[in-house]
Design an enzyme around this catalytic site. Structure first.
Site, PDB file in Angstrom:
ATOM      1  CG  ASP A   1       0.545   1.484   1.643  1.00 53.43           C
ATOM      2  OD1 ASP A   1       1.385   2.481   1.552  1.00 53.43           O
ATOM      3  OD2 ASP A   1       0.209   0.897   0.577  1.00 53.43           O
ATOM      4  CB  SER A   2      -4.632  -0.465  -0.383  1.00 57.01           C
ATOM      5  OG  SER A   2      -4.470  -1.809  -0.430  1.00 57.01           O
TER       6      SER A   2
ATOM      7  CG  ASP B   1       2.419  -1.968   0.696  1.00 55.10           C
ATOM      8  OD1 ASP B   1       1.432  -1.523   0.565  1.00 55.10           O
ATOM      9  OD2 ASP B   1       3.520  -2.228   0.101  1.00 55.10           O
TER      10      ASP B   1
ATOM     11  CE  LYS C   1       3.313  -3.744  -2.628  1.00 57.56           C
ATOM     12  NZ  LYS C   1       3.348  -2.247  -2.500  1.00 57.56           N
TER      13      LYS C   1
ATOM     14  CD  GLU D   1       4.444   3.189  -2.643  1.00 61.79           C
ATOM     15  OE1 GLU D   1       4.566   4.511  -2.795  1.00 61.79           O
ATOM     16  OE2 GLU D   1       3.069   2.778  -2.172  1.00 61.79           O
TER      17      GLU D   1
ATOM     18  CD  GLU E   1      -0.680   0.873  -8.023  1.00 58.53           C
ATOM     19  OE1 GLU E   1       0.480   0.648  -6.974  1.00 58.53           O
ATOM     20  OE2 GLU E   1      -1.572   1.473  -7.697  1.00 58.53           O
TER      21      GLU E   1
HETATM   22  N1  LIG Z   1      -9.495   0.662  -3.242  1.00 60.85           N
HETATM   23  C1  LIG Z   1      -8.075   0.938  -3.938  1.00 60.85           C
HETATM   24  N2  LIG Z   1      -7.636   0.236  -4.915  1.00 60.85           N
HETATM   25  C2  LIG Z   1      -6.390   0.512  -5.393  1.00 60.85           C
HETATM   26  O1  LIG Z   1      -5.999  -0.057  -6.304  1.00 60.85           O
HETATM   27  C3  LIG Z   1      -5.417   1.457  -4.435  1.00 60.85           C
HETATM   28  C4  LIG Z   1      -6.001   1.854  -3.557  1.00 60.85           C
HETATM   29  N3  LIG Z   1      -7.302   1.686  -2.867  1.00 60.85           N
HETATM   30  N4  LIG Z   1      -5.398   2.730  -2.725  1.00 60.85           N
HETATM   31  C5  LIG Z   1      -3.895   2.748  -2.872  1.00 60.85           C
HETATM   32  C6  LIG Z   1      -3.687   2.879  -4.633  1.00 60.85           C
HETATM   33  C7  LIG Z   1      -4.314   3.962  -5.161  1.00 60.85           C
HETATM   34  N5  LIG Z   1      -4.539   3.170  -6.513  1.00 60.85           N
HETATM   35  C8  LIG Z   1      -4.967   4.037  -7.877  1.00 60.85           C
HETATM   36  C9  LIG Z   1      -6.196   4.665  -7.461  1.00 60.85           C
HETATM   37  C10 LIG Z   1      -6.593   5.344  -8.743  1.00 60.85           C
HETATM   38  C11 LIG Z   1      -6.028   5.021  -9.902  1.00 60.85           C
HETATM   39  C12 LIG Z   1      -6.648   5.672 -11.113  1.00 60.85           C
HETATM   40  O2  LIG Z   1      -7.764   6.219 -11.048  1.00 60.85           O
HETATM   41  N6  LIG Z   1      -5.878   6.078 -12.112  1.00 60.85           N
HETATM   42  C13 LIG Z   1      -6.377   6.680 -13.448  1.00 60.85           C
HETATM   43  C14 LIG Z   1      -5.091   6.750 -14.556  1.00 60.85           C
HETATM   44  C15 LIG Z   1      -5.693   7.718 -15.586  1.00 60.85           C
HETATM   45  C16 LIG Z   1      -4.521   7.984 -16.493  1.00 60.85           C
HETATM   46  O3  LIG Z   1      -3.320   8.301 -15.742  1.00 60.85           O
HETATM   47  O4  LIG Z   1      -4.406   7.843 -17.452  1.00 60.85           O
HETATM   48  C17 LIG Z   1      -7.294   5.601 -13.869  1.00 60.85           C
HETATM   49  O5  LIG Z   1      -8.346   6.315 -14.823  1.00 60.85           O
HETATM   50  O6  LIG Z   1      -7.309   4.435 -14.017  1.00 60.85           O
HETATM   51  C18 LIG Z   1      -4.801   4.341  -9.919  1.00 60.85           C
HETATM   52  C19 LIG Z   1      -4.343   3.715  -8.961  1.00 60.85           C
HETATM   53  C20 LIG Z   1      -4.160   2.154  -6.471  1.00 60.85           C
HETATM   54  N7  LIG Z   1      -4.399   1.529  -5.042  1.00 60.85           N
HETATM   55  C1  LIG Z   2      -1.511  -1.625  -4.946  1.00 66.77           C
HETATM   56  C2  LIG Z   2      -0.698  -2.453  -4.270  1.00 66.77           C
HETATM   57  C3  LIG Z   2       0.144  -3.107  -4.843  1.00 66.77           C
HETATM   58  C4  LIG Z   2      -0.542  -1.951  -2.844  1.00 66.77           C
HETATM   59  O1  LIG Z   2       0.641  -1.522  -2.949  1.00 66.77           O
HETATM   60  C5  LIG Z   2      -1.521  -1.862  -1.905  1.00 66.77           C
HETATM   61  O2  LIG Z   2      -2.473  -2.361  -1.921  1.00 66.77           O
HETATM   62  O3  LIG Z   2      -1.165  -1.306  -0.768  1.00 66.77           O
HETATM   63 MG   LIG Z   3       0.733  -0.399  -1.143  1.00 64.20          MG
END
Ligand SMILES: Nc1nc(=O)c2c([nH]1)NC[C@@H]1CN(c3ccc(C(=O)N[C@@H](CCC(=O)O)C(=O)O)cc3)CN21
Ligand SMILES: CC(C)C(=O)C(=O)O
Ligand SMILES: [Mg+2]
EC number: 2.1.2.11
Length: 290
Positions: free
Chosen positions: A69-70, A108, A138, A140, A207
Site C-alpha cells: 500500500d506504499s 497488502d 499482508k 499490519e 519495520e
Molecule cells: N517511498 C516509501 N518508502 C517507504 O519505505 C515507505 C513508504 N514510501 N510509504 C509507506 C511507509 C512509510 N515508511 C517510512 C517513512 C519514513 C520513515 C522515517 O523517516 N523514519 C525515521 C525514523 C527516525 C527515528 O524514529 O529515529 C528515519 O529517519 O528513518 C520510516 C518509514 C516506510 N514506507
Molecule cells: C514497507 C512495506 C513493508 C510495505 O508495507 C509497503 O510497501 O506497503
Molecule cells: Mg504496506
C-alpha cells in the site's frame, strides 16, 4: 537434492550465490520460504505496483514481490498509505500477477479493509486472492491482528504479518518513528512476533525497529522475518522499489540503500528526447517508414 528456487541450480554457467534467474518453471511458495529459513538462506523482497516493473524484478530473480500500500506514496500521489482502496489494490495486484511467472506475490490489505472484524478481513483477502490472483496477503498489527490472521490462515490464505512501525497508523504515531525502543516497547514487539507466529502467519515484516531487537526476534522466530529498517539480522529484507531505484522524489528513510538513480536517468533522457524533437534530429530516416 533439488536446488532451492531461491538460488540458481548449480549449472556450470549459473553464477553461485546470486538471485535465481528463472531457473525453475514454477512459482516460489511459502514452503520454499520456510525451507530457506531452515537453511539459513537470506532473500530479498521488493515492492511492485504494475506488470512492467514486476516483470523486471521477477526476471532478476527476486523471489517475493509485495504489492504494497506504499503505492499510495510512490504510485498514486498520496501523502500516506491511508487513502489506498481495495479496488486500487486489486487492480495493481492483478497487474503484478500477470507480469510475473516465478515470484510469490503478496498484497497488502489496505487501511480500513481488515480492522473492523475478521469477517471483513476474510472478505477483502478473498478479493485479492480471487480477483487479483495473489498468493498471500499482508496485514499490519501483532497481538491486535492475531484473531484475524487465524481466520485467514484457517481459510487457506497465507498471511505475512507486519509489526514494528505499521505505516497505516501514521496519524496515531504523528509520523514514522522507530518502534521497539525501551524495555516495554521491546517486550511488546516480542509478544507481537509470538502472537502472529502462533496465529499461523508464514512470515513477518519487522519495520523500523532497533537492529539488536530485530535480531532477537529473528532468533526466536520459527517463521522468516523480513526487515525494513530492522538491521542485518533478519532472514530477509524488503525495500520499496522506488526508493531502492532512486525514483522517489525527496528524502528517503535512513534504512534505504539506493542501487540506481533512475529519476536522474529518466529526466536526462526526457530532456534529450525533447531537444531532439525541437531541433528536428528525431525522428531520423532510420525511424521513418517509406
Ligand atoms: N517511498 C516509501 N518508502 C517507504 O519505505 C515507505 C513508504 N514510501 N510509504 C509507506 C511507509 C512509510 N515508511 C517510512 C517513512 C519514513 C520513515 C522515517 O523517516 N523514519 C525515521 C525514523 C527516525 C527515528 O524514529 O529515529 C528515519 O529517519 O528513518 C520510516 C518509514 C516506510 N514506507
Ligand atoms: C514497507 C512495506 C513493508 C510495505 O508495507 C509497503 O510497501 O506497503
Ligand atoms: Mg504496506
Amino acid at each position: 537434492m533439488n536446488a532451492s528456487p531461491l538460488q540458481p541450480a548449480q549449472t556450470q554457467d549459473a553464477p553461485t550465490n546470486t538471485l535465481y534467474g528463472g531457473v525453475t518453471n514454477r512459482r516460489v511458495t511459502v514452503r520454499d520460504l520456510a525451507k530457506a529459513k531452515r537453511n539459513g538462506e537470506r532473500w530479498a523482497m521488493l515492492t511492485a505496483y504494475d506488470a512492467l516493473t514486476a516483470g523486471v524484478f521477477d526476471e532478476a530473480g527476486i523471489p517475493v514481490l509485495l504489492v504494497g500500500d506504499s503505492a499510495g506514496n510512490c504510485h498514486l500521489g498520496y501523502e500516506t498509505t491511508v487513502p489506498v482502496t481495495m479496488d486500487q489494490m486489486v487492480m495493481m495486484s492483478a497487474a503484478v500477477v500477470r507480469g510475473t511467472q516465478r515470484s510469490l506475490i503478496v498484497a497488502d490489505l489496505p487501511f480500513g479493509s481488515y480492522q473492523e472484524s475478521p469477517a471483513q478481513a476474510m472478505h477483502n483477502a478473498a478479493r485479492l486472492m480471487k480477483e487479483a490472483g495473489v498468493h498471500a496477503v499482508k496485514l499490519e498489527g501483532g497481538e491486535r491482528s492475531a484473531r484475524t490472521i487465524e481466520l485467514l490462515v484457517e481459510a487457506g490464505i497465507p498471511v505475512m504479518a507486519h509489526i514494528g512501525l505499521t505505516p497505516q497508523s501514521v496519524h496515531a504515531y504523528g509520523g514514522y518513528p522507530v518502534q521497539g525502543r525501551g524495555d516495554e516497547a521491546a517486550h511488546q514487539l516480542l509478544r507481537d512476533a509470538k502472537a502472529v507466529q502462533q496465529a499461523g502467519a508464514f512470515s513477518v515484516v519487522l519495520e523500523a525497529v532497533p537492529a539488536e531487537l530485530a535480531t532477537e526476534v529473528t532468533a526466536h522466530s520459527a517463521i522468516p522475518t523480513v526487515g525494513i529498517g530492522g538491521g542485518p539480522g533478519t532472514d530477509a529484507q524488503v525495500l520499496v522499489w522506488t526508493d531502492f531505484a532512486g525514483m522517489t522524489a525527496g528524502r528517503v528513510p535512513k534504512f534505504v540503500k539506493q542501487y540506481a538513480n533512475l529519476r536522474q536517468t529518466l529526466a536526462q533522457a526526457a530532456g534529450e528526447f525533447a531537444a531532439d524533437v525541437r531541433e528536428g534530429t528525431f525522428p531520423g530516416p532510420e525511424h521513418s517508414f517509406q
